[in-house]
Design an enzyme around this catalytic site. Sequence first.
Site, PDB file in Angstrom:
ATOM      1  N   GLU A   1       0.837  -1.202   0.000  1.00  0.00           N
ATOM      2  CA  GLU A   1       0.000   0.000   0.000  1.00  0.00           C
ATOM      3  C   GLU A   1       0.872   1.251   0.000  1.00  0.00           C
ATOM      4  OE1 GLU A   1      -3.997  -0.024   1.947  1.00  0.00           O
ATOM      5  OE2 GLU A   1      -3.082   1.508   3.209  1.00  0.00           O
TER       6      GLU A   1
ATOM      7  N   LYS B   1     -12.891   2.070  -3.355  1.00  0.00           N
ATOM      8  CA  LYS B   1     -14.057   2.362  -2.518  1.00  0.00           C
ATOM      9  C   LYS B   1     -15.125   3.094  -3.316  1.00  0.00           C
ATOM     10  CE  LYS B   1     -11.533   2.608   1.881  1.00  0.00           C
ATOM     11  NZ  LYS B   1     -11.114   3.515   2.991  1.00  0.00           N
TER      12      LYS B   1
ATOM     13  N   HIS C   1       7.419 -27.539   2.088  1.00  0.00           N
ATOM     14  CA  HIS C   1       6.438 -28.423   1.459  1.00  0.00           C
ATOM     15  C   HIS C   1       5.435 -27.633   0.625  1.00  0.00           C
ATOM     16  CE1 HIS C   1       8.072 -31.432   4.197  1.00  0.00           C
ATOM     17  NE2 HIS C   1       7.965 -30.524   5.140  1.00  0.00           N
TER      18      HIS C   1
END
Length: 525
Positions: free
Chosen positions: A318, A451, A347
């Site tokens: 950000e 937004k 793994h």
Amino acid sequence: MSWNRFQTHNLVLPELDFALDYSRLHWPENFFADKQAAICQALSDMRALEAGAISNPDEKRMVGHYWLRAPELAPKPELSAEITACLEQIKNLAHRVHSGALAGAAGSFTDLLVIGIGGSALGPQFVSQALGGAGVSKMAVHFFDNTDPDGLDLVLGRLKGRLGRTLAVVISKSGGTPETRNGMLEAAAAWKAAGLSFAKHAIAVTGAASNLDKHAIAEGWLERFPMWDWVGGRTSELAAVGLLPAALEGLNISDMLAGAAAMDVATRVDDPRRNPAALLALAWYHATSGKGAKDMVILPYKDRLGLFSKYLQQLIMESLGKEFDLKGQVVNQGIAVYGNKGSTDQHAYVQQLREGVANFFATFIEVLEDRSGASIEVEPGTTSGDYLTGFLLGTRDALWEKGRESLTLTVRRADALTVGRLIALYERAVGLYASLVNINAYHQPGVEAGKKAAAGFLALNTKIQNHLNANVGQRFTVEELASRIGETSRSEIVYKLLEHLAANHGKRVHRNAGCGPFDATYGVR
């Protein structure tokens, strides 16, 4: 790896129980000399920021998260006083809760529900996992960190029968963040359904005179804590945002602040080879060619630090993911961050890291102390912790053999001092790197754009429902409905919203299948 190279490219700070090994980077011989002027300017920019310069011109505000652990450095006495008063308020509330002086409808508080998103949740989640546990945590901590109804129900299911002893902390600077507002409304509905007053179990962390602040005052919430405009969400863990949940859980916030303050001192050093944040910023610049050309893989070899990569993902991406530089030129900067705890990664994706596309550099985080007590031997002379160290060293060497670059951060133990140091280290490294590539690390226009787009889709959703409710009994294809409401250019979005409405029975929208997947009709009966 030669012993001489390792010693030359390894910064050890015994006073902080910290080391940064940058020997496994392919440094050009003249790199530090070439970047000397740039990193000196970056350090100068940082000094100006700490002194109170307007570092976020978009919002005409200062950026002062460094003052949180050294209030005396704030540029105005009133700011210093506010920081100190907030810390005392946090400690006082935690004491009242732990002593039972402040209790819920059913007795002393046993559970804590933190309602926030982004920095208002990631920091508290990381710290809770890193420092909490049996014998330490005085309250069980739960999070509403999304607006997913099923996720909210999962958390409320764990709190069933305990809401009368659950304290809710709602965190939102503006009070208008939709995810947090929705979480607050869902929580309030749950308390009401249980025959309880949400206000008598709720605390707000918010900006002065925000919508949430006004709401908390009007409803008589237990207490309110400040969120200052000079502290961004992703750098707010050492403000009330993070310190209040940590203190309520029973964690050592004084040590967190002390650790951060000590790292701040170490990262103000002018010599970049003696400054761990400057070294990190230069390492990132080298590894990514100053353009985000490679991803940053965070590999903490400690379960308690398992959320650190997620926390850093927001802090770094950000802050650094920007379209424009400070001159207004398009640069599309950023560094992608991902990771998982070691040795889980043995793994998972280490196979690709070693033999696949070389589009990354790794950061290993080594914790020397395995556990606070003695360990059993799983093999003669060997403990589980020895295995963990072996996997770290083995993976690091395996990557180096294939020319893959890495850094290694070494700390003594995963305690509150260390957590504070790590938070402070990466906060400053982000700021220094931003200066090196000439971007603003302290705004987030892309988040605001998302937004705004979401708000537009929600308005369209309401428009669709209004039309269907006004035409009960009629059915429409996507194209017919889009035409009726004047949204033919957004038929794809109309389709997505109709499918969502039809999948949720409370909306009363029914879907009748057609000949193909896009020929269905929709209506309200």
